[in-house]
Design an enzyme around this catalytic site. Structure first.
Site, PDB file in Angstrom:
ATOM      1  N   MET A  30       0.318  -7.244   2.173  1.00 54.56           N
ATOM      2  CA  MET A  30       0.254  -7.661   3.484  1.00 54.56           C
ATOM      3  C   MET A  30      -1.295  -7.418   4.312  1.00 54.56           C
ATOM      4  O   MET A  30      -1.509  -7.674   5.155  1.00 54.56           O
ATOM      5  CB  MET A  30       1.423  -7.027   4.663  1.00 54.56           C
ATOM      6  CG  MET A  30       2.710  -7.346   3.987  1.00 54.56           C
ATOM      7  SD  MET A  30       4.059  -7.546   5.454  1.00 54.56           S
ATOM      8  CE  MET A  30       3.906  -5.895   6.009  1.00 54.56           C
ATOM      9  N   GLY A  31      -2.230  -7.236   3.347  1.00 52.87           N
ATOM     10  CA  GLY A  31      -3.234  -6.853   3.727  1.00 52.87           C
ATOM     11  C   GLY A  31      -3.792  -5.361   4.430  1.00 52.87           C
ATOM     12  O   GLY A  31      -2.893  -4.727   4.312  1.00 52.87           O
ATOM     13  N   TYR A  32      -4.827  -5.252   5.143  1.00 49.48           N
ATOM     14  CA  TYR A  32      -5.221  -4.168   5.796  1.00 49.48           C
ATOM     15  C   TYR A  32      -5.268  -3.222   4.800  1.00 49.48           C
ATOM     16  O   TYR A  32      -4.613  -2.070   4.700  1.00 49.48           O
ATOM     17  CB  TYR A  32      -4.503  -3.669   7.031  1.00 49.48           C
ATOM     18  CG  TYR A  32      -5.147  -3.016   7.857  1.00 49.48           C
ATOM     19  CD1 TYR A  32      -6.428  -3.406   8.758  1.00 49.48           C
ATOM     20  CD2 TYR A  32      -5.293  -1.706   7.899  1.00 49.48           C
ATOM     21  CE1 TYR A  32      -7.263  -2.889   9.590  1.00 49.48           C
ATOM     22  CE2 TYR A  32      -5.981  -0.987   8.899  1.00 49.48           C
ATOM     23  CZ  TYR A  32      -7.062  -1.793   9.626  1.00 49.48           C
ATOM     24  OH  TYR A  32      -7.915  -0.910  10.555  1.00 49.48           O
ATOM     25  N   HIS A  37      -3.355   0.481  -2.143  1.00 50.77           N
ATOM     26  CA  HIS A  37      -3.323  -1.040  -2.669  1.00 50.77           C
ATOM     27  C   HIS A  37      -4.129  -1.101  -3.963  1.00 50.77           C
ATOM     28  O   HIS A  37      -3.780  -1.729  -4.860  1.00 50.77           O
ATOM     29  CB  HIS A  37      -3.735  -2.036  -1.718  1.00 50.77           C
ATOM     30  CG  HIS A  37      -2.852  -2.000  -0.484  1.00 50.77           C
ATOM     31  ND1 HIS A  37      -3.196  -1.667   0.962  1.00 50.77           N
ATOM     32  CD2 HIS A  37      -1.477  -2.554  -0.406  1.00 50.77           C
ATOM     33  CE1 HIS A  37      -2.359  -1.967   1.792  1.00 50.77           C
ATOM     34  NE2 HIS A  37      -1.252  -2.496   1.195  1.00 50.77           N
ATOM     35  N   GLY A 159       4.400  -0.809  -5.390  1.00 53.64           N
ATOM     36  CA  GLY A 159       4.024   0.593  -5.022  1.00 53.64           C
ATOM     37  C   GLY A 159       5.508   1.356  -4.922  1.00 53.64           C
ATOM     38  O   GLY A 159       6.490   0.699  -4.249  1.00 53.64           O
ATOM     39  N   LYS A 161       5.962   3.816  -2.999  1.00 57.32           N
ATOM     40  CA  LYS A 161       6.086   4.037  -1.554  1.00 57.32           C
ATOM     41  C   LYS A 161       7.252   3.429  -0.991  1.00 57.32           C
ATOM     42  O   LYS A 161       7.998   3.881  -0.129  1.00 57.32           O
ATOM     43  CB  LYS A 161       4.728   3.349  -1.085  1.00 57.32           C
ATOM     44  CG  LYS A 161       4.872   3.486   0.673  1.00 57.32           C
ATOM     45  CD  LYS A 161       4.471   4.573   1.325  1.00 57.32           C
ATOM     46  CE  LYS A 161       4.421   4.473   2.729  1.00 57.32           C
ATOM     47  NZ  LYS A 161       4.465   3.013   3.430  1.00 57.32           N
ATOM     48  N   SER A 197      -0.791   3.987   4.331  1.00 58.43           N
ATOM     49  CA  SER A 197      -0.034   2.970   4.713  1.00 58.43           C
ATOM     50  C   SER A 197      -0.879   2.098   5.846  1.00 58.43           C
ATOM     51  O   SER A 197      -1.884   2.867   6.591  1.00 58.43           O
ATOM     52  CB  SER A 197       1.165   3.321   5.553  1.00 58.43           C
ATOM     53  OG  SER A 197       1.823   2.236   6.531  1.00 58.43           O
ATOM     54  N   SER A 198      -0.555   0.961   5.592  1.00 62.07           N
ATOM     55  CA  SER A 198      -1.483   0.102   6.754  1.00 62.07           C
ATOM     56  C   SER A 198      -1.177   0.596   8.161  1.00 62.07           C
ATOM     57  O   SER A 198      -2.040   0.690   9.199  1.00 62.07           O
ATOM     58  CB  SER A 198      -1.346  -1.350   6.463  1.00 62.07           C
ATOM     59  OG  SER A 198      -1.681  -1.676   5.287  1.00 62.07           O
ATOM     60  N   ARG A 199      -0.235   0.877   8.426  1.00 64.45           N
ATOM     61  CA  ARG A 199       0.311   1.182   9.727  1.00 64.45           C
ATOM     62  C   ARG A 199      -0.093   2.631  10.255  1.00 64.45           C
ATOM     63  O   ARG A 199       0.318   2.932  11.428  1.00 64.45           O
ATOM     64  CB  ARG A 199       1.986   1.170   9.717  1.00 64.45           C
ATOM     65  CG  ARG A 199       2.642  -0.105   9.817  1.00 64.45           C
ATOM     66  CD  ARG A 199       4.170  -0.221  10.054  1.00 64.45           C
ATOM     67  NE  ARG A 199       4.640  -1.355  10.171  1.00 64.45           N
ATOM     68  CZ  ARG A 199       5.480  -2.278   9.270  1.00 64.45           C
ATOM     69  NH1 ARG A 199       5.700  -1.566   8.150  1.00 64.45           N
ATOM     70  NH2 ARG A 199       5.690  -3.274   9.443  1.00 64.45           N
TER      71      ARG A 199
HETATM   72  P1  AMP Z   1       1.995  -3.542   2.015  1.00 59.86           P
HETATM   73  O1  AMP Z   1       0.649  -4.257   2.020  1.00 59.86           O
HETATM   74  O2  AMP Z   1       2.416  -2.495   2.859  1.00 59.86           O
HETATM   75  O3  AMP Z   1       3.299  -4.693   1.899  1.00 59.86           O
HETATM   76  O4  AMP Z   1       2.138  -3.122   0.506  1.00 59.86           O
HETATM   77  C1  AMP Z   1       1.935  -3.657  -0.742  1.00 59.86           C
HETATM   78  C2  AMP Z   1       2.076  -2.962  -1.919  1.00 59.86           C
HETATM   79  O5  AMP Z   1       1.457  -1.802  -1.702  1.00 59.86           O
HETATM   80  C3  AMP Z   1       3.533  -2.456  -1.921  1.00 59.86           C
HETATM   81  O6  AMP Z   1       3.967  -2.674  -3.442  1.00 59.86           O
HETATM   82  C4  AMP Z   1       3.607  -1.233  -1.463  1.00 59.86           C
HETATM   83  O7  AMP Z   1       4.605  -0.399  -1.980  1.00 59.86           O
HETATM   84  C5  AMP Z   1       2.400  -0.640  -2.009  1.00 59.86           C
HETATM   85  N1  AMP Z   1       1.753   0.434  -1.247  1.00 59.86           N
HETATM   86  C6  AMP Z   1       1.812   0.877  -0.162  1.00 59.86           C
HETATM   87  N2  AMP Z   1       1.495   2.081   0.205  1.00 59.86           N
HETATM   88  C7  AMP Z   1       1.144   2.472  -0.813  1.00 59.86           C
HETATM   89  C8  AMP Z   1       0.541   3.826  -1.157  1.00 59.86           C
HETATM   90  N3  AMP Z   1       0.357   4.736  -0.396  1.00 59.86           N
HETATM   91  N4  AMP Z   1       0.514   4.120  -2.634  1.00 59.86           N
HETATM   92  C9  AMP Z   1       0.782   3.147  -3.638  1.00 59.86           C
HETATM   93  N5  AMP Z   1       1.256   1.798  -3.193  1.00 59.86           N
HETATM   94  C10 AMP Z   1       1.540   1.661  -1.931  1.00 59.86           C
END
Ligand code: AMP
Length: 294
Positions: A30-32, A37, A159, A161, A197-199
């Site tokens: 989802m970017g950021y 990532h 991830g 995560k 985390s982006s958050r």
């Molecule tokens: P998101 O952008 O948050 O939807 O995450 C995109 C992908 O990155 C998902 O498969 C997440 O599980 C993975 N991800 C998010 N945070 C981490 C992290 N700290 N370490 C490894 N992978 C991550």
């Protein structure tokens, strides 16, 4: 690096690669973007080899947000993301708009008008994140299925995560016979243990320090298992709730212990049990999880 926002263009590219015998690795996001990532991008490169191609999608998917969630406020910085992707050797960044993905759907997570087909996993998605966020996984499985049909990956990297999400995607791929291998890569953490985390951007001033309580809860559970070998789940959950809520702005949503593959809850926590937790720190909802070591 190519930046593609049209589904047809992305599919054409993917088909060309397939015909040329190039393997396609895919990292949906989802970017950021953060280092977590980028570690998935490295894993994708490794899996497809030198002649392979790696696609990163950047799309804040409205259907996986609830009406009271942070869809419109979710952090976005495409310029920075593109820079990071370029440096990481990504071949294509796929950045579709809402119209492209949901045929005319608006920008807020309201029920779309011209889009009426969803992919729903009906078992693993009922607990934990699914219990707290009732339509979340329906949005996730639907968008990931769509992205698989657009990017045509041989390998997709997710991830650890988001442990439950990865388990549900694996089930969807098995149940619906997608021709893609799902790889789950480890969680990257900040030096103080907070999962990237982006958050985390929302965690201003004192909240950032309080947020380390998720990692401290994981470590506390791991220490208990190491010391006692078998720990009754009710007592451990109560202790962890107390620990988490000793932070002034932290409120526990759930902490669960379960089999890492089936996600079935356990009554006794031992080596190999998976733990997952969701905690509100201020108004930000954070999740984390880990395997209990022996
Ligand atoms: P998101 O952008 O948050 O939807 O995450 C995109 C992908 O990155 C998902 O498969 C997440 O599980 C993975 N991800 C998010 N945070 C981490 C992290 N700290 N370490 C490894 N992978 C991550």
């Amino acid at each position: 690096m190519q930046i593609v926002s049209s589904i047809a263009t992305m599919q054409r590219l993917a088909r060309q690669w397939q015909r040329a015998g190039k393997r396609i690795g895919f990292v949906p996001t989802m970017g950021y973007l953060h280092a977590g990532h980028l570690s998935l991008v490295r894993e994708a490169h490794k899996r497809v080899g030198k002649s392979g191609r790696v696609v990163v999608s950047i799309y804040v998917n409205p259907t996986q947000f609830g009406p009271k969630e942070d869809f419109s406020k979710y952090p976005r910085d495409l310029k920075r993301d593109l820079k990071l992707c370029r440096a990481a050797g990504v071949n294509v960044v796929f950045t579709p708009g809402d119209k492209e993905m949901y045929s005319g759907m608006g920008v807020s997570p309201v029920p779309p008008t011209n889009f009426t087909t969803y992919v729903v996993e009906e078992s693993l998605s009922r607990t934990m994140e699914g219990a707290s966020r009732p339509t979340h996984f329906r949005g996730v499985t639907t968008i990931v299925a769509k992205l698989f049909n657009v990017v045509l990956p041989d390998v997709a990297v997710f991830g650890a995560k988001d442990w439950q999400q990865a388990a549900i995607i694996k089930r969807m791929v098995a149940d619906l016979n997608f021709l893609v291998k799902i790889v789950v890569a480890p969680t990257l953490r900040e030096p103080d243990g907070l999962a990237m985390s982006s958050r985390n951007k929302y965690l201003v001033s004192d909240l950032r320090k309080q947020a380390t309580v998720l990692w401290r809860a994981i470590q506390t559970a791991q220490a208990a298992v190491k010391q006692k070998k078998t720990v009754p789940v009710a007592k451990l959950k109560a202790d962890l709730k107390k620990l988490i809520e000793s932070e002034p702005d932290a409120r526990l949503d759930y902490v669960d212990f379960f089999d890492p593959d089936t996600l079935q809850p356990v009554s006794k926590v031992t080596r190999g049990t998976q733990m997952a937790t969701a905690v509100f720190v201020g108004r930000t909802r954070l999740i984390d999880n880990a395997r209990m070591a022996g």
